[in-house]
Design a protein around this motif. Sequence first.
Motif, PDB file in Angstrom:
ATOM      1  N   PRO A  85      30.643 -49.565  24.463  1.00 14.21           N
ATOM      2  CA  PRO A  85      29.746 -50.349  23.606  1.00 14.21           C
ATOM      3  C   PRO A  85      30.443 -51.205  22.549  1.00 14.21           C
ATOM      4  O   PRO A  85      29.986 -52.319  22.285  1.00 14.21           O
ATOM      5  N   LEU A  86      31.526 -50.719  21.958  1.00 10.14           N
ATOM      6  CA  LEU A  86      32.204 -51.526  20.937  1.00 10.14           C
ATOM      7  C   LEU A  86      32.803 -52.784  21.560  1.00 10.14           C
ATOM      8  O   LEU A  86      32.653 -53.888  21.031  1.00 10.14           O
ATOM      9  N   LEU A  87      33.452 -52.625  22.702  1.00 12.08           N
ATOM     10  CA  LEU A  87      34.071 -53.781  23.355  1.00 12.08           C
ATOM     11  C   LEU A  87      33.004 -54.788  23.776  1.00 12.08           C
ATOM     12  O   LEU A  87      33.178 -56.002  23.623  1.00 12.08           O
ATOM     13  N   ARG A  88      31.894 -54.286  24.267  1.00  6.44           N
ATOM     14  CA  ARG A  88      30.826 -55.204  24.696  1.00  6.44           C
ATOM     15  C   ARG A  88      30.297 -56.009  23.502  1.00  6.44           C
ATOM     16  O   ARG A  88      30.066 -57.202  23.593  1.00  6.44           O
ATOM     17  N   GLN A  89      30.127 -55.316  22.397  1.00  4.17           N
ATOM     18  CA  GLN A  89      29.638 -56.008  21.196  1.00  4.17           C
ATOM     19  C   GLN A  89      30.660 -57.049  20.746  1.00  4.17           C
ATOM     20  O   GLN A  89      30.307 -58.183  20.401  1.00  4.17           O
ATOM     21  N   LEU A  90      31.920 -56.655  20.768  1.00  3.73           N
ATOM     22  CA  LEU A  90      33.002 -57.568  20.362  1.00  3.73           C
ATOM     23  C   LEU A  90      33.012 -58.805  21.264  1.00  3.73           C
ATOM     24  O   LEU A  90      33.048 -59.947  20.788  1.00  3.73           O
ATOM     25  N   LEU A  91      32.937 -58.561  22.578  1.00  6.44           N
ATOM     26  CA  LEU A  91      33.015 -59.687  23.522  1.00  6.44           C
ATOM     27  C   LEU A  91      31.796 -60.597  23.389  1.00  6.44           C
ATOM     28  O   LEU A  91      31.916 -61.820  23.488  1.00  6.44           O
ATOM     29  N   LYS A  92      30.649 -59.987  23.142  1.00  2.32           N
ATOM     30  CA  LYS A  92      29.430 -60.802  23.006  1.00  2.32           C
ATOM     31  C   LYS A  92      29.598 -61.792  21.855  1.00  2.32           C
ATOM     32  O   LYS A  92      29.306 -62.985  22.001  1.00  2.32           O
ATOM     33  N   GLN A  93      30.098 -61.292  20.729  1.00  4.92           N
ATOM     34  CA  GLN A  93      30.295 -62.171  19.572  1.00  4.92           C
ATOM     35  C   GLN A  93      31.312 -63.264  19.890  1.00  4.92           C
ATOM     36  O   GLN A  93      31.138 -64.423  19.527  1.00  4.92           O
ATOM     37  N   VAL A  94      32.394 -62.859  20.565  1.00  6.08           N
ATOM     38  CA  VAL A  94      33.449 -63.826  20.866  1.00  6.08           C
ATOM     39  C   VAL A  94      32.937 -64.891  21.845  1.00  6.08           C
ATOM     40  O   VAL A  94      33.219 -66.078  21.693  1.00  6.08           O
ATOM     41  N   ILE A  95      32.137 -64.457  22.830  1.00  8.46           N
ATOM     42  CA  ILE A  95      31.611 -65.418  23.820  1.00  8.46           C
ATOM     43  C   ILE A  95      30.756 -66.484  23.123  1.00  8.46           C
ATOM     44  O   ILE A  95      30.829 -67.670  23.455  1.00  8.46           O
ATOM     45  N   LEU A  96      29.959 -66.064  22.146  1.00 13.50           N
ATOM     46  CA  LEU A  96      29.106 -67.034  21.445  1.00 13.50           C
ATOM     47  C   LEU A  96      29.969 -68.104  20.769  1.00 13.50           C
ATOM     48  O   LEU A  96      29.624 -69.289  20.765  1.00 13.50           O
ATOM     49  N   ASP A  97      31.121 -67.682  20.214  1.00 11.75           N
ATOM     50  CA  ASP A  97      32.035 -68.650  19.593  1.00 11.75           C
ATOM     51  C   ASP A  97      32.677 -69.547  20.656  1.00 11.75           C
ATOM     52  O   ASP A  97      32.765 -70.763  20.507  1.00 11.75           O
ATOM     53  N   GLU A  98      33.151 -68.907  21.730  1.00  3.73           N
ATOM     54  CA  GLU A  98      33.906 -69.653  22.748  1.00  3.73           C
ATOM     55  C   GLU A  98      33.045 -70.742  23.388  1.00  3.73           C
ATOM     56  O   GLU A  98      33.546 -71.801  23.757  1.00  3.73           O
TER      57      GLU A  98
END
Lengths: 397, 397
Positions: free
Chosen positions: B254-267
């Motif tokens: 869950p932590l990695l998924r949350q992290l990636l979700k935020q990063v994807i929105l930026d990317e």
Amino acid sequence: MQTIGHVRQWVRDAVHASRRLRGEGPPPVTSTFETRRHAPSAAAALVGRDATVVAIIRRTPDAVTLRLSTGPISFRAGQFVTLAVPVLGRVHRRNYSVSCAEGAVTEVEITVKRVPGGVVSTYLCAHAKVGDRFAVEGPHGSFVRPVGHVGPLVLVGAGSGVTPLYSILLSLGASDQEIALLYGNRSAEATIFRDELAALVLTQPGFRVLHAREDLAADVAPHAGGPTRAFAGRMDAQVLARMLDAVPFVSAPTALFFLCGPAPVRTAAREVLAARGIPGGRILEERYNAQDDRTDGESRSGIDTPAQPVTFKAMGGRTVSLTLLPGETLLAGATRGGLAAPFSCAMGGCGECRMRLCSGEVVMEEPNCLLPDERARGEILGCVARPREACVVEVRT
Amino acid sequence: MIKERLLSVLTPKVRNQVESYVDAAHVLTTMKDPRVLAALGPSGARGLLLQRGKQGVVTHARASYEAAFDWQYRSDHATSTEMHDLYVRAKQGQWDGDSLPWHIDVDPESPEVPVLPESFIAPERLDALGIHLSEREKRQVLHSLAAWMLSQFLHGEQGALFAAAQVTASIPVFDGKLYGSTQVVDEGRHVEVFHRYLTEKMCKLYQVNDNLFTIIDALMTDSRWDMKFLGMQIMVEGLALGAFGTLYRESKEPLLRQLLKQVILDEARHVHYGVIALKDHIARELSPRERSERESWAFEVAVLMKNRFLAFEVYEEHFVGRMSRADWTSFVSESPGMRRFRTVMFERLMPNLRTIGLLSPEIIPHYEQAGLLPFAHGKSACELSGQDMVKELDSAA
């Protein structure tokens, strides 16, 4: 200089290549880090660091500050830590706001006020001693001033609710930041940080304290227009309205409001601020204190629910169905099912893991920090909710 | 045959190094366009042959580019608000890396909450090579592969941080500079969160992959601003979106998924920036010869990305002497997870190349031959927000 740099680089290139051709290529992994303790489930994931009590400072007859040596820890003013406190053979977990100035430190202070009948607060106030060791987890919480905020601060707290607000005050240092503390207590003797606040008033030009005191028969005006005054009465909506009237910058469009303390005080403050047209986005509220009202302190494992099928509906239309194990919380189940359900304290104290119950029935450990209007909307706290029957739950991810 | 016989007399470690030299030479000699070879060749030599990123010291790359100052602060609002809107969205979309749920404890070898599920590599396919992994070995290899992927993300983000700073200085449009400033902050935050995840949760950091180093080095050293844009904003960010999207979809942590979700929105914003900045520039400012050079460059980099991110560092850690480099290449490139990664990556990348005008009839046969053309008909970054991407990934999970 540049030529020397180039020559060094070429030498490194040559050495690197010759090593490779001897089969000594660079190691694929550059660094490994100390292995941590691992726990798979969300509820069990809150593994603490060891902290030792290095000083105890009595604040009032009912409240003490414990200085804990934690090793390197970094926190923002307003955040809290979770203490695992062993009392009579059981380990109880409680959240306490850090009450010292923010930063990267090796020691933190928490301030604990005894709750009548409260197992942990009574133990910490009466029996904790220097050298005691506790597991501490955190820091957690978003009750912090947003980075980049510029504008006045209005801090509203009562009783031990002052602790995160005090940390915020200390973290400002000596500045002319406009800041008001509206602080409710039974009496002067019961006022945590009474002397410290009086001293801060002298060093921070923009800081003023407004006390609400139940033992006063009449308001006490400030000496010569000074920055400290006291209002008579319990800090309810009426008194709060009068206190806010005495804060000149309360209507500033950039003012931020921090609320912490017993639920009735926070509710009253929200009502008064709403009546003044202050938008909810400028009000931050710390709710975890509700847990200290829980006197048995052991209800986590005390609720036996049988295995139940649960369907989690996540954002984006994703659905996960699984059977929760006997006694498993919805948060643990959702995490086991691969959903990134948000959570923070995992003990019913922060509201971060709110979910919405679409159908079925759950049992929740009480009391917890869920607000009446949230309950009315069918919201539940995943970390303390267990299904009594088949349930469908909406999860924020 | 002769090559095989020559290699067979070498020890496995020496053979691995020699084969990696052969691979590198193959990459450089198969570049079709001499202008592309001239642009990428020196970086290829530094990355693939000399392994400048793996020499255990700070790598110095000489950057040469022109900073464009505009003392009139001209805005292109009048003709297009797209860039300005993107800047506004970027300001509003800022987030704090500390706000992720770092308290979640991650077991990188957990079978219950896998960071990377077994189905990503389908290790049973190794049986055909006579290699049978125990359950523990499978978990270790998956841990390594996840840490390797995340390490490359981190190294890529470091490159992106510097490249974003360069393009901010060199882009001639002032709205573009303002937007670029937000991307610098974004990339810094990405470095922070990936580094923290790797050190605190995965407990492992891998060397930079030689191919990734080559691309980053080429971008840093190329003096043309639009080449930096093309390389970083379209190609590398496209690669990142593919990789992040795949891991977001596959991981149960869950932590990695949350992290990636935020990063994807930026990317998603970053790619959009590249498309906006380049589409008019390529159509109006470049000569046909310059446009064709960029087209070939993009094709070669796309092929490099398709064929070369094969986790050789994980091979060196676990499998040298147990299987040949060629067997590893086909094992990884044909794994279900890598296939999905390529699909997500090129579904994002190809429509963007089409939109900015780098998919002319001359280059299409090359893409067709490389099997990439079917991806060209999707939505470009202008038509797809970060939220759309996350939603799409959630529904596919």
